[in-house]
Scaffold this motif. Structure first.
Motif, PDB file in Angstrom:
ATOM      1  N   LEU A  66      13.223   5.872   7.126  1.00  0.00           N
ATOM      2  CA  LEU A  66      13.373   6.685   5.540  1.00  0.00           C
ATOM      3  C   LEU A  66      12.438   7.869   5.777  1.00  0.00           C
ATOM      4  O   LEU A  66      10.976   7.722   6.006  1.00  0.00           O
ATOM      5  N   SER A  67      13.356   8.741   5.587  1.00  0.00           N
ATOM      6  CA  SER A  67      12.110  10.286   4.805  1.00  0.00           C
ATOM      7  C   SER A  67      11.656  10.474   3.867  1.00  0.00           C
ATOM      8  O   SER A  67      11.614  11.626   3.559  1.00  0.00           O
ATOM      9  N   ASP A  68      12.287   9.565   3.116  1.00  0.00           N
ATOM     10  CA  ASP A  68      11.815   9.915   1.814  1.00  0.00           C
ATOM     11  C   ASP A  68      11.796   8.091   0.498  1.00  0.00           C
ATOM     12  O   ASP A  68      11.882   7.966  -0.192  1.00  0.00           O
ATOM     13  N   PHE A  69      11.104   7.560   1.706  1.00  0.00           N
ATOM     14  CA  PHE A  69      10.207   6.197   1.016  1.00  0.00           C
ATOM     15  C   PHE A  69       9.509   6.680   0.382  1.00  0.00           C
ATOM     16  O   PHE A  69       8.564   7.764   0.288  1.00  0.00           O
ATOM     17  N   SER A  70       9.379   5.529  -0.760  1.00  0.00           N
ATOM     18  CA  SER A  70       8.801   5.767  -1.940  1.00  0.00           C
ATOM     19  C   SER A  70       9.036   4.270  -2.640  1.00  0.00           C
ATOM     20  O   SER A  70       9.307   3.492  -2.375  1.00  0.00           O
ATOM     21  N   GLU A  71       7.874   3.778  -3.655  1.00  0.00           N
ATOM     22  CA  GLU A  71       7.320   3.318  -4.327  1.00  0.00           C
ATOM     23  C   GLU A  71       8.710   2.384  -5.579  1.00  0.00           C
ATOM     24  O   GLU A  71       9.182   1.114  -5.002  1.00  0.00           O
ATOM     25  N   TRP A 115       5.869  -5.999  -1.277  1.00  0.00           N
ATOM     26  CA  TRP A 115       7.693  -5.788  -1.803  1.00  0.00           C
ATOM     27  C   TRP A 115       8.678  -7.006  -0.515  1.00  0.00           C
ATOM     28  O   TRP A 115       9.271  -6.975  -0.252  1.00  0.00           O
ATOM     29  N   SER A 116       7.578  -7.477   0.944  1.00  0.00           N
ATOM     30  CA  SER A 116       8.381  -8.353   1.636  1.00  0.00           C
ATOM     31  C   SER A 116       8.152  -9.904   1.626  1.00  0.00           C
ATOM     32  O   SER A 116       7.056  -9.250   1.078  1.00  0.00           O
ATOM     33  N   ASP A 117       9.025 -10.196   2.334  1.00  0.00           N
ATOM     34  CA  ASP A 117       8.546 -11.845   2.505  1.00  0.00           C
ATOM     35  C   ASP A 117       8.292 -12.110   3.372  1.00  0.00           C
ATOM     36  O   ASP A 117       7.720 -12.399   3.798  1.00  0.00           O
ATOM     37  N   ILE A 118       8.245 -11.241   4.786  1.00  0.00           N
ATOM     38  CA  ILE A 118       8.211 -11.617   6.102  1.00  0.00           C
ATOM     39  C   ILE A 118       8.088  -9.990   6.655  1.00  0.00           C
ATOM     40  O   ILE A 118       8.821  -9.443   6.841  1.00  0.00           O
ATOM     41  N   THR A 119       6.961 -10.054   7.338  1.00  0.00           N
ATOM     42  CA  THR A 119       6.558  -9.364   8.360  1.00  0.00           C
ATOM     43  C   THR A 119       6.563  -9.893   9.735  1.00  0.00           C
ATOM     44  O   THR A 119       6.170 -10.865   9.978  1.00  0.00           O
ATOM     45  N   ASN A 120       6.148  -9.058  10.810  1.00  0.00           N
ATOM     46  CA  ASN A 120       5.831  -9.609  12.000  1.00  0.00           C
ATOM     47  C   ASN A 120       4.743  -8.263  13.028  1.00  0.00           C
ATOM     48  O   ASN A 120       4.127  -7.545  12.328  1.00  0.00           O
ATOM     49  N   ALA A 121       3.969  -9.226  13.929  1.00  0.00           N
ATOM     50  CA  ALA A 121       3.457  -8.828  14.689  1.00  0.00           C
ATOM     51  C   ALA A 121       2.881  -9.260  16.562  1.00  0.00           C
ATOM     52  O   ALA A 121       3.205  -9.874  16.446  1.00  0.00           O
TER      53      ALA A 121
END
Ligand code: BMP
Length: 250
Positions: A66-71, A115-121
């Motif tokens: 995203l070019s404009d990521f924000s909280e 804010w995420s429920d799932i992430t990965n590695a």
């Protein structure tokens, strides 16, 4: 032919809270569709999430494009996730030691844990890299050498698929992979999400290879299809993937 368990029946076998929540949600919503929201502005992401929200169980994001990521974006995205009842999967593919992964997950500009429920590695550094991230984290394993062994052409065949990837799956229970050998019939507590799906097999001009929903869900016994650029036909993908359970060919 062994009976394919319903997603809801598998919720009790899930390896962690995120896995259980996802299986229950899939059953209740009758959706095994995830959309890969690969857009480059917050406005497009929120619009897309609101439009496909009723159809999906998981929205897969890459917020670092995203070019404009924000909280503010994450707060709005969470509100849309609650409204339409889907989980957010930040496809971050961490690949470092546990201490670094923890800092990247909790801090930096993205604060993915908030804010995420799932992430990965990636399992390149071994399964220990995500063990420091806490029990509640919905961490998905991607294959240890997935950078080569992903859904693109030109991936390097190797025997390393079994090691870190398998151990991490045992502990974390959600698995993002295109061509892993483990099927749900043998591992009903694990959740397999598969990217690289479109209405007809083929690819893009940069090496992506596509399978069809039937091929992924019925033939290869995966659980969730992830569709990015093919989302124009979201309704079609959802019903096709759901119906394909009935035609399972173990
Ligand atoms: P598309 O359907 O537009 O090709 O998008 C596929 C999505 O799945 C992208 O977000 C990509 O990062 C992701 N993905 C993939 O295509 N192959 C993999 O092996 C792993 C992925 O996460």
């Amino acid at each position: 032919k062994p009976k394919r368990l319903a997603y809801g029946e598998r919720a009790v076998l899930a390896q962690n809270a995120a896995g259980k929540k996802l299986l229950d949600l899939m059953e209740q919503k009758k959706s095994n569709l995830s959309v890969a929201a690969d857009v480059t502005t917050s406005e497009e992401l929120l619009k897309l999430a609101d439009a496909v929200g009723p159809e999906i169980c998981v929205l897969k994001t890459h917020v670092d494009v995203l070019s404009d990521f924000s909280e503010e974006l994450t707060v709005k995205l969470r509100a849309i996730a609650e409204k339409h009842d889907f989980m957010i999967f930040e496809d971050r593919k961490f690949a470092d030691i546990s201490n670094t992964v923890s800092m990247q997950y909790e801090g930096g500009p993205f604060k993915i844990v908030d804010w995420s429920d799932i992430t990965n590695a990636h399992m390149v550094p071994g399964p220990g890299s995500i063990d420091g991230t806490g029990e509640g984290a919905g961490f998905a394993a991607t294959c240890r050498d997935e950078l080569q062994r992903n859904s693109s052409t030109g991936r390097v065949p190797s025997s390393s698929r079994k090691n870190g990837c398998g151990q991490s799956r045992l502990r974390h229970g959600i698995h993002l992979h295109k061509s892993c050998a483990w099927a749900q019939a043998a591992n009903p507590g694990f959740i397999h999400m598969t990217p690289g799906v479109q209405t007809s097999a083929g690819g893009d001009d940069l090496g992506q290879q596509y399978s069809t929903p039937e091929n992924v869900i019925a033939d290869r016994q995966r659980d969730i299809i992830i569709v990015g650029r093919g989302i124009m036909h979201a309704g079609w993908y959802r019903s096709n993937a759901w119906e394909s359970q009935k035609n399972s060919k173990p």
